[in-house]
Design a protein around this motif. Structure first.
Motif, PDB file in Angstrom:
ATOM      1  N   ALA A 177     -30.334  -2.972  11.533  1.00  9.51           N
ATOM      2  CA  ALA A 177     -30.437  -4.038  12.533  1.00  9.51           C
ATOM      3  C   ALA A 177     -29.135  -4.831  12.544  1.00  9.51           C
ATOM      4  CB  ALA A 177     -31.611  -4.951  12.208  1.00  9.51           C
ATOM      5  N   GLU A 178     -29.006  -5.706  13.514  1.00 10.55           N
ATOM      6  CA  GLU A 178     -27.826  -6.551  13.612  1.00 10.55           C
ATOM      7  C   GLU A 178     -27.992  -7.748  12.696  1.00 10.55           C
ATOM      8  OE1 GLU A 178     -26.234  -9.013  17.244  1.00 10.55           O
ATOM      9  OE2 GLU A 178     -25.896  -6.864  17.609  1.00 10.55           O
ATOM     10  N   GLY A 179     -27.056  -7.912  11.762  1.00 10.64           N
ATOM     11  CA  GLY A 179     -27.092  -9.047  10.856  1.00 10.64           C
ATOM     12  C   GLY A 179     -26.213 -10.174  11.367  1.00 10.64           C
ATOM     13  N   LEU A 180     -25.827 -11.058  10.464  1.00 14.71           N
ATOM     14  CA  LEU A 180     -24.905 -12.132  10.837  1.00 14.71           C
ATOM     15  C   LEU A 180     -23.628 -11.529  11.408  1.00 14.71           C
ATOM     16  CD1 LEU A 180     -25.021 -14.685   7.862  1.00 14.71           C
ATOM     17  CD2 LEU A 180     -25.979 -14.959  10.143  1.00 14.71           C
ATOM     18  N   PHE A 181     -23.026 -12.234  12.361  1.00 14.47           N
ATOM     19  CA  PHE A 181     -21.771 -11.810  12.976  1.00 14.47           C
ATOM     20  C   PHE A 181     -21.889 -10.480  13.722  1.00 14.47           C
ATOM     21  CE2 PHE A 181     -20.830 -13.889   8.826  1.00 14.47           C
ATOM     22  CZ  PHE A 181     -20.464 -15.128   9.321  1.00 14.47           C
ATOM     23  N   GLY A 182     -23.123 -10.013  13.981  1.00 12.86           N
ATOM     24  CA  GLY A 182     -23.312  -8.766  14.717  1.00 12.86           C
ATOM     25  C   GLY A 182     -23.060  -7.512  13.912  1.00 12.86           C
ATOM     26  N   LEU A 183     -22.981  -7.636  12.593  1.00 12.66           N
ATOM     27  CA  LEU A 183     -22.695  -6.477  11.739  1.00 12.66           C
ATOM     28  C   LEU A 183     -23.959  -5.650  11.514  1.00 12.66           C
ATOM     29  CD1 LEU A 183     -20.511  -8.277   9.054  1.00 12.66           C
ATOM     30  CD2 LEU A 183     -19.719  -6.894  10.987  1.00 12.66           C
ATOM     31  N   PRO A 184     -23.830  -4.322  11.464  1.00 14.36           N
ATOM     32  CA  PRO A 184     -24.999  -3.495  11.161  1.00 14.36           C
ATOM     33  C   PRO A 184     -25.403  -3.651   9.693  1.00 14.36           C
ATOM     34  CG  PRO A 184     -23.040  -2.117  11.455  1.00 14.36           C
ATOM     35  CD  PRO A 184     -22.626  -3.530  11.716  1.00 14.36           C
ATOM     36  N   GLU A 185     -26.679  -3.943   9.468  1.00 12.60           N
ATOM     37  CA  GLU A 185     -27.172  -4.144   8.107  1.00 12.60           C
ATOM     38  C   GLU A 185     -28.542  -3.490   7.963  1.00 12.60           C
ATOM     39  OE1 GLU A 185     -27.062  -8.360   7.304  1.00 12.60           O
ATOM     40  OE2 GLU A 185     -24.882  -8.399   7.313  1.00 12.60           O
ATOM     41  N   PRO A 186     -28.884  -3.063   6.746  1.00 12.73           N
ATOM     42  CA  PRO A 186     -30.174  -2.412   6.546  1.00 12.73           C
ATOM     43  C   PRO A 186     -31.332  -3.406   6.604  1.00 12.73           C
ATOM     44  CG  PRO A 186     -29.099  -2.738   4.443  1.00 12.73           C
ATOM     45  CD  PRO A 186     -28.118  -3.161   5.498  1.00 12.73           C
ATOM     46  N   VAL A 187     -32.465  -2.933   7.093  1.00  8.20           N
ATOM     47  CA  VAL A 187     -33.703  -3.711   7.015  1.00  8.20           C
ATOM     48  C   VAL A 187     -34.432  -3.156   5.795  1.00  8.20           C
ATOM     49  CG1 VAL A 187     -35.847  -4.334   8.169  1.00  8.20           C
ATOM     50  CG2 VAL A 187     -33.760  -3.956   9.507  1.00  8.20           C
ATOM     51  N   ALA A 188     -34.287  -3.852   4.671  1.00  7.04           N
ATOM     52  CA  ALA A 188     -34.797  -3.323   3.402  1.00  7.04           C
ATOM     53  C   ALA A 188     -34.958  -4.452   2.405  1.00  7.04           C
ATOM     54  CB  ALA A 188     -33.823  -2.274   2.846  1.00  7.04           C
TER      55      ALA A 188
END
Length: 198
Positions: free
Chosen positions: A100-111
């Motif tokens: 998913a999109e994390g802070l600053f639009g960075l791709p990050e895991p949903v985990a």
């Protein structure tokens, strides 16, 4: 940080960001394949069984395929999750993890999060950069997350930054907060550097 250094960093980041945005899909696909091959080889050379790696944005040299392959071969891969307080949490990569999109639009895991200290136990750190100098100076994107993380580590494993071939420089502007790296991975080569202490 002196204004001249801050200004030089800002100008260089803007130029590098613009150059990344105009790369073609074909160039990006080739870069992703090259980085995957280089990182596969680096894992083998270091005998690493655990590591951290960032999930690339669309304009960065691609790391997603490498992460999938590393997980498939049994490597424990920690993925960064940005926090509002300027620190990084970590999650263990899995084959079926949602991104998913994390802070600053960075791709990050949903985990599930394993916390900031988990990274102290890895054999290898693979981090993003805007550019790298041959003395190990790393120019990041200005938020300081990775510099803070590296600066706080009790045990520093080998640290390699991933950039495009044109983003390796003879020298870069830097200040006391910038943490050096010991290597750089590009789509065509992996260089071991001798970090200068700033």
């Amino acid at each position: 940080m002196p204004d001249s250094v801050a200004d030089a960093k800002r100008a260089l980041r803007a130029d590098l960001r613009e150059r990344r945005q105009v790369r073609s899909d074909r160039e990006r696909d080739a870069a992703s394949a090259g980085v995957t091959a280089q990182l596969d080889r680096l894992l083998d050379d270091l005998g690493a069984t655990s590591m951290s790696c960032f999930l690339s944005t669309p304009t960065e040299p691609g790391t997603h395929e490498f992460v999938e392959r590393a997980v498939a071969r049994g490597i424990r891969v920690l993925l960064p999750i940005t926090r509002a307080d300027g620190l990084l949490d970590w999650a263990v990569a899995t084959p079926d993890a949602d991104i998913a999109e994390g802070l600053f639009g960075l791709p990050e895991p949903v985990a599930d999060v394993v916390g900031p200290m988990a990274v102290d136990e890895v054999d290898l750190l693979v981090i993003p950069a805007a550019a790298i100098a041959r003395d190990g100076t790393r120019l990041g994107w200005g938020r300081g997350y990775f510099d803070k993380m590296i600066g706080s580590m009790q045990h520093r494993p080998p640290i390699y930054a991933v950039v495009f071939d044109t983003e390796v420089f003879d020298e870069l502007p830097h200040d006391d907060l910038d943490q050096p790296v010991c290597g750089v991975v590009t789509p065509t080569q992996t260089l071991t550097l001798s970090p200068a202490r700033h």
